[in-house]
Design a protein around this motif. Structure first.
Motif, PDB file in Angstrom:
ATOM      1  N   ASP A 267      12.539  19.755 -28.812  1.00 13.47           N
ATOM      2  CA  ASP A 267      13.893  19.661 -29.710  1.00 13.47           C
ATOM      3  C   ASP A 267      14.905  19.449 -28.661  1.00 13.47           C
ATOM      4  OD1 ASP A 267      13.438  20.903 -32.331  1.00 13.47           O
ATOM      5  OD2 ASP A 267      13.694  22.564 -31.222  1.00 13.47           O
ATOM      6  N   LEU A 268      15.100  19.292 -27.764  1.00 12.37           N
ATOM      7  CA  LEU A 268      15.815  19.183 -26.948  1.00 12.37           C
ATOM      8  C   LEU A 268      15.262  17.330 -26.386  1.00 12.37           C
ATOM      9  CD1 LEU A 268      17.693  19.287 -23.860  1.00 12.37           C
ATOM     10  CD2 LEU A 268      15.337  20.077 -22.670  1.00 12.37           C
ATOM     11  N   ALA A 269      13.871  17.040 -26.569  1.00 10.52           N
ATOM     12  CA  ALA A 269      13.802  15.389 -26.343  1.00 10.52           C
ATOM     13  C   ALA A 269      14.490  14.961 -26.989  1.00 10.52           C
ATOM     14  CB  ALA A 269      12.110  15.629 -26.159  1.00 10.52           C
ATOM     15  N   GLY A 270      14.600  15.447 -28.530  1.00 12.61           N
ATOM     16  CA  GLY A 270      14.873  15.155 -29.691  1.00 12.61           C
ATOM     17  C   GLY A 270      16.751  14.587 -29.238  1.00 12.61           C
ATOM     18  N   TYR A 271      16.835  16.088 -29.193  1.00 15.65           N
ATOM     19  CA  TYR A 271      18.598  15.976 -29.115  1.00 15.65           C
ATOM     20  C   TYR A 271      18.925  14.793 -27.129  1.00 15.65           C
ATOM     21  CZ  TYR A 271      23.748  17.146 -26.336  1.00 15.65           C
ATOM     22  OH  TYR A 271      24.328  17.508 -26.033  1.00 15.65           O
ATOM     23  N   LEU A 272      18.301  14.928 -26.430  1.00 13.83           N
ATOM     24  CA  LEU A 272      18.403  13.917 -25.459  1.00 13.83           C
ATOM     25  C   LEU A 272      18.527  12.096 -26.008  1.00 13.83           C
ATOM     26  CD1 LEU A 272      16.796  15.762 -22.313  1.00 13.83           C
ATOM     27  CD2 LEU A 272      19.779  15.531 -23.236  1.00 13.83           C
ATOM     28  N   ARG A 273      17.558  12.223 -26.565  1.00 15.89           N
ATOM     29  CA  ARG A 273      17.054  10.801 -27.478  1.00 15.89           C
ATOM     30  C   ARG A 273      19.259  10.382 -28.554  1.00 15.89           C
ATOM     31  NH1 ARG A 273      11.654  12.510 -28.767  1.00 15.89           N
ATOM     32  NH2 ARG A 273      10.401  11.652 -27.112  1.00 15.89           N
ATOM     33  N   SER A 274      19.345  11.424 -28.662  1.00 13.63           N
ATOM     34  CA  SER A 274      20.645  11.163 -29.599  1.00 13.63           C
ATOM     35  C   SER A 274      22.039  11.308 -28.538  1.00 13.63           C
ATOM     36  CB  SER A 274      20.642  12.047 -30.684  1.00 13.63           C
ATOM     37  OG  SER A 274      21.440  13.621 -29.825  1.00 13.63           O
ATOM     38  N   LEU A 275      21.583  10.876 -27.378  1.00  9.50           N
ATOM     39  CA  LEU A 275      22.885  11.522 -26.749  1.00  9.50           C
ATOM     40  C   LEU A 275      23.079   9.567 -25.804  1.00  9.50           C
ATOM     41  CD1 LEU A 275      25.062  13.511 -25.582  1.00  9.50           C
ATOM     42  CD2 LEU A 275      23.841  13.723 -23.844  1.00  9.50           C
ATOM     43  N   PRO A 276      24.135   9.083 -25.883  1.00 12.80           N
ATOM     44  CA  PRO A 276      24.332   7.642 -25.137  1.00 12.80           C
ATOM     45  C   PRO A 276      24.483   8.503 -23.668  1.00 12.80           C
ATOM     46  CG  PRO A 276      25.662   7.829 -27.253  1.00 12.80           C
ATOM     47  CD  PRO A 276      25.052   9.519 -26.942  1.00 12.80           C
ATOM     48  N   SER A 277      23.424   7.326 -23.143  1.00 10.49           N
ATOM     49  CA  SER A 277      23.063   7.327 -21.571  1.00 10.49           C
ATOM     50  C   SER A 277      24.752   7.178 -20.467  1.00 10.49           C
ATOM     51  CB  SER A 277      21.847   6.562 -20.384  1.00 10.49           C
ATOM     52  OG  SER A 277      23.012   5.380 -21.598  1.00 10.49           O
ATOM     53  N   ASN A 278      25.431   6.436 -21.676  1.00 12.38           N
ATOM     54  CA  ASN A 278      27.135   5.583 -20.868  1.00 12.38           C
ATOM     55  C   ASN A 278      27.277   7.316 -20.827  1.00 12.38           C
ATOM     56  OD1 ASN A 278      27.922   3.607 -19.858  1.00 12.38           O
ATOM     57  ND2 ASN A 278      29.507   3.745 -21.579  1.00 12.38           N
ATOM     58  N   SER A 279      27.343   8.555 -22.031  1.00  7.00           N
ATOM     59  CA  SER A 279      27.819   9.188 -21.826  1.00  7.00           C
ATOM     60  C   SER A 279      27.835  10.294 -20.417  1.00  7.00           C
ATOM     61  CB  SER A 279      28.140  10.183 -22.970  1.00  7.00           C
ATOM     62  OG  SER A 279      27.359  10.647 -22.992  1.00  7.00           O
ATOM     63  N   VAL A 280      27.276  10.100 -19.663  1.00  6.81           N
ATOM     64  CA  VAL A 280      26.407  10.616 -18.350  1.00  6.81           C
ATOM     65  C   VAL A 280      27.362  10.265 -16.574  1.00  6.81           C
ATOM     66  CG1 VAL A 280      24.344  11.629 -17.182  1.00  6.81           C
ATOM     67  CG2 VAL A 280      24.398  11.190 -20.090  1.00  6.81           C
ATOM     68  N   ALA A 281      28.468  11.562 -17.124  1.00  3.92           N
ATOM     69  CA  ALA A 281      28.544  11.121 -15.639  1.00  3.92           C
ATOM     70  C   ALA A 281      27.723  11.118 -14.088  1.00  3.92           C
ATOM     71  CB  ALA A 281      30.116  11.926 -15.335  1.00  3.92           C
ATOM     72  N   SER A 282      26.727  12.281 -14.190  1.00  4.77           N
ATOM     73  CA  SER A 282      25.600  12.647 -13.186  1.00  4.77           C
ATOM     74  C   SER A 282      24.829  12.981 -13.672  1.00  4.77           C
ATOM     75  CB  SER A 282      26.672  13.095 -12.050  1.00  4.77           C
ATOM     76  OG  SER A 282      27.024  14.457 -12.695  1.00  4.77           O
ATOM     77  N   ILE A 283      23.618  13.195 -13.135  1.00  3.37           N
ATOM     78  CA  ILE A 283      22.718  14.381 -13.165  1.00  3.37           C
ATOM     79  C   ILE A 283      22.898  15.277 -11.929  1.00  3.37           C
ATOM     80  CG2 ILE A 283      20.481  14.533 -13.329  1.00  3.37           C
ATOM     81  CD1 ILE A 283      20.131  11.657 -14.930  1.00  3.37           C
ATOM     82  N   GLU A 284      22.425  15.978 -11.857  1.00  2.00           N
ATOM     83  CA  GLU A 284      22.336  17.178 -10.921  1.00  2.00           C
ATOM     84  C   GLU A 284      20.796  17.921 -10.585  1.00  2.00           C
ATOM     85  OE1 GLU A 284      26.519  18.846 -10.085  1.00  2.00           O
ATOM     86  OE2 GLU A 284      25.507  20.030 -11.365  1.00  2.00           O
TER      87      GLU A 284
END
Length: 817
Positions: free
Chosen positions: A193-210
């Protein structure tokens, strides 16, 4: 290009990177100066730029006295630029740095107050791809061209040390069990389910990854591989501001990811929202071969299967929130978010069953269709009180999250003899609804002191309840007959209480951070019976302490060199539905099941890191894991059973190298490589697994600044075989390219990217340590995708500080269905 020739390209890249590391000892010049004026509470940011086009070379932050120091390894003509709110922009006269320069002292810089309030001032500072802190590594995806127009899941694949397999399972430095957070809140989802959610989340909305391989005590102790915290963009300016991102990608099937973000602040009210719409279609062409033997190791039969799986993932996500700045010290916030994610998966399956003489004894034909609607809603209320100017802060968070899934599936399976006679058939329909309720609350307190030390402590409680129903029916003519072999209902409740304390201090060149977390968890599961199966239940309780420790030493006053050491003890609880004991079929020869006897996983993790100028680092790590939870496979009467199980002991140790440097002013290199040994000492279904293997991964990336508005990316990766429990994967290679051009006065950009250029990303491997059986698999995926993306931002108003909210911790990650 063949896989072999592509490997040579990657090896050449690696050799080139090693040679390029000579930059560490290159000649350099140091530019020093002092800034006077400005707002005392705000330390000025000094930007060293090329005098020809004002492009950024390097930035520095002044100390409390206004002094700054910038070191560079290039010559040329430069100037200094300083932007500070409510002050006129400062631009120095150009000055030269020659090859024999060693120390350049600039005249005193005095900032002048603006006579009128400046409007539409945008301060742009290029962030490095990698930043390092004492307890985490921060990845800034905006430094990559190929990130726009893709998904957040694809973005994770590009982060150092993170590997995403073809099913969307995420591992960190070769270890599974990673907790994924969104804005410091856990995702409460299974890997699928997490993979499905992250596939629906555009990368341009990500500011940073910790990336936190040893997370501090403030975070839940769950996740033996650590935590990946995805920080989403939140606009921080007064007035009406926002951005839009549109993209379209084409592999064999299409995909599109689109988002809209806006922020509006007036007086003491700040409103913000994010909306996203996506559609990601793909395929998997999967070959699975199984070979069966007698107890005397004589070949008896084989099952050779091909499955063509088409997946259609849709997604609509939304978040809306408000911050009310009650006073200069206190803020109240509310956030509502939700998602609606329908999907359709079809599987056309054909297989040959071979006899002992390798002749075809029977043919299998199967078809399944699975419709899933996964949606959730959450509400958060938070309060922050800034007690004094030293930074004392009290925060309170409460969350309510509800997940709901509607899952309907049909399965038709027919086995026929060579003459067409039907040997057996299976025709099933199923309904698999799930409901999950999560309530959490936590209080955190931060108390900084004047002598560079800080104390944090807090408490948290969480209540989780799940209800999972599996109704299976045999299709007999036009009638549906209940199938009590697979039908079940599983109820689960959990209460987790925790408290932590964390202390950090800097003493000259030495810094440390010590933490201790206590967690108490009570689990109750109830498997409801049916006419064929009686009720069953379990109740368990665990109380554990989880220490964390970080040490860093900076031997030189310029802080170019840094040595860090960290330790942490962590735990992985079983996913909620993993403890459901019932079995359900994927086809007539492959069954999936839960395991009510799962034990939590405990791990001990050590890391030693050396970094130079935050641009080059070497890390040596070691972890010892007890009762690792991972997929297991068992063969009974030629049927494969896949279920989660405990692997007794796992060890993992190795070395990784990462960094970023510029060959020229227009050519930047980012790289990550690791070598690791993973070993097991356990028994799976009475089959010993005592083995260890090394693997190597390398991932160079090149960024080219062709013109001030035109950039390009070229990146690739190579990964050797990896041992993961009963699985031994084959080597994987891939390459990607990207182009970007700024338009609309640099407020917009158009980007073009091609992933997996040579379509070489074909995962596969062997499934081993199975009694009287061998198996292997190979997947061809829809990974070669051409994507075009457009993004545009609009902004008015002055910058203001954003703040974080959220009380949730690790509960979301354990949702499974």
């Amino acid at each position: 290009m063949t896989n072999k020739s592509f490997n040579y390209v990657i090896l050449f890249f690696t050799f080139f990177l090693i040679q390029s590391l000579q930059f560490v000892s290159a000649q350099h010049a140091t530019i020093t100066g002092k800034v006077a004026g400005g707002t005392p509470e705000i330390l000025p940011v000094v930007r060293l730029c090329n005098s020809a086009d004002s492009t950024l070379v390097k930035a520095a932050i002044c100390d409390s006295l206004g002094n700054f120091e910038i070191e560079i390894t290039k010559t040329g003509s430069f100037l200094i630029i300083i932007d500070q709110l409510d002050y006129l922009k400062f631009v120095s006269q150009p000055f030269e740095v020659a090859s024999d320069s060693s120390q350049i002292q600039l005249p005193l810089i005095t900032l002048k107050a603006a006579s009128t309030q400046l409007q539409d001032v945008v301060i742009t500072v290029k962030k490095p791809f990698i930043e390092r802190k004492i307890d985490r590594v921060i990845v800034n995806p905006d430094a990559l061209v190929g990130s726009t127009g893709t998904t957040a899941l694809e973005l994770l694949e590009k982060a150092p040390g993170i590997i995403v397999d073809f099913n969307g399972n995420i591992s960190l430095k070769g270890k599974s069990g990673v907790q994924v957070f969104i804005d410091n809140k856990p995702t409460y989802m299974s890997q699928e389910d997490l993979a499905g959610y992250l596939r629906s989340l555009p990368s341009n909305s990500v500011a940073s990854i910790e990336i936190m391989t040893n997370p501090p005590a403030r975070y839940d102790a769950s996740g033996n591989a650590g935590i990946i915290n995805i920080i989403l963009k939140k606009l921080k300016e007064k007035g009406f501001n926002g951005g839009i991102t549109l993209s379209y990608g084409q592999g064999r099937y299409m995909r599109t990811n689109n988002s809209f973000t806006f922020n509006y602040r007036v007086n003491k009210i700040n409103l913000f929202t994010t909306l996203g719409v996506s559609q990601n279609n793909s395929y998997q062409d999967l070959d699975i071969n199984r070979y069966y033997y007698t107890p005397g190791s004589q070949f008896s039969s084989a099952f050779l299967q091909n499955s063509y799986i088409k997946r259609q993932f849709g997604g609509k996500t939304g978040k809306i929130g408000m911050d009310w700045y009650v006073s200069r010290k206190s803020t109240i916030g509310v956030v509502f978010s939700g998602s609606h994610d329908p999907s359709l998966t079809t599987n056309n399956n054909s297989a040959n069953i071979l006899a002992a003489d390798s002749s075809i004894a029977a043919v299998v034909s199967a078809y399944s269709k699975s419709r899933n609607l996964w949606y959730n809603g959450s509400a958060n209320i938070n309060y922050t009180l800034k007690i004094d100017s030293l930074g004392k802060e009290l925060s309170i968070n409460a969350d309510y999250i509800r997940y709901k899934s509607e899952h309907d599936q049909t399965l038709e399976n027919t086995t026929s003899a060579n003459d067409g006679t039907i040997i057996n058939s299976l025709n099933l329909e199923s309904s698999l609804p799930a409901d999950i309720d999560i309530k959490t609350a936590k209080i955190d307190y931060i108390n900084p002191f004047k002598n560079n030390n800080r104390l944090e402590f807090g408490v948290k409680t969480a209540f989780v309840s799940t209800d999972n129903t599996a109704d299976f029916y045999d299709v007999v003519g036009t009638s549906l007959v209940p199938n009590y072999t697979f039908s079940n209902r599983f109820l689960y409740k959990e209460n987790n209480n925790a408290a932590y304390a964390n202390y950090a201090q800097e003493i000259g060149k030495f810094a440390f951070q010590l933490g201790l977390r206590f967690e108490s968890i009570r689990m109750q599961g109830n498997q409801l019976g049916n006419p064929l199966v009686s009720d069953s239940s379990f109740s368990r309780m665990y109380n554990s302490l989880f220490p964390t420790a970080y040490f860093s030493y900076t031997p030189d006053s310029s802080k170019y060199h840094q040595i860090g050491l960290s330790f942490g003890r962590r735990i992985d609880y079983p996913n909620y539905q993993d403890m459901n004991p019932f079995t359900y079929p994927m086809d007539a020869y492959t069954y999936y099941a839960g395991n009510p006897f799962l034990k939590p996983t405990f791990s001990y993790n050590f890391e030693l890191t050396y970094s130079y100028k935050n641009a080059f680092s070497v890390t040596v790590d070691y972890s010892l894991v007890h009762n690792l939870i991972n997929e297991t496979n068992e063969q009974v009467n030629n049927i494969y059973y896949s279920r989660p199980g405990n692997y007794g002991n796992q060890t993992a140790y190795g070395i990784s190298v990462s960094g970023e440097f510029s060959i020229t002013k227009w050519w930047n290199v980012q790289y990550y490589s690791e070598m690791k040994n993973i070993g097991y000492n356990t028994s799976i279904y009475n089959q010993p697994l005592v083995e260890n293997r090394w693997y190597w991964y390398v991932g160079p990336a090149f960024k080219f600044q062709i013109t001030p508005k035109f950039t390009a990316d070229l990146a690739g990766s190579y990964q050797t075989r990896i041992l993961s429990g009963q699985f031994l994967t084959i080597p994987i290679t891939q390459m990607r390219v990207g182009l970007a051009y700024k338009i609309l006065k640099e407020k917009g950009s158009v980007k073009l990217s091609l992933s997996d250029v040579f379509h070489s990303n074909k995962p596969g491997g062997d499934i081993r340590n199975i009694a009287n059986s061998e198996a292997n698999w190979l997947s061809k995926l829809d990974t070669r995708v051409l994507t075009i993306g457009f993004s545009y931002r609009f902004s008015k108003g002055k910058a203001l500080n954003a703040r974080e909210s959220g009380s949730s911790d690790s509960e979301k990650q354990r949702v499974d269905h």
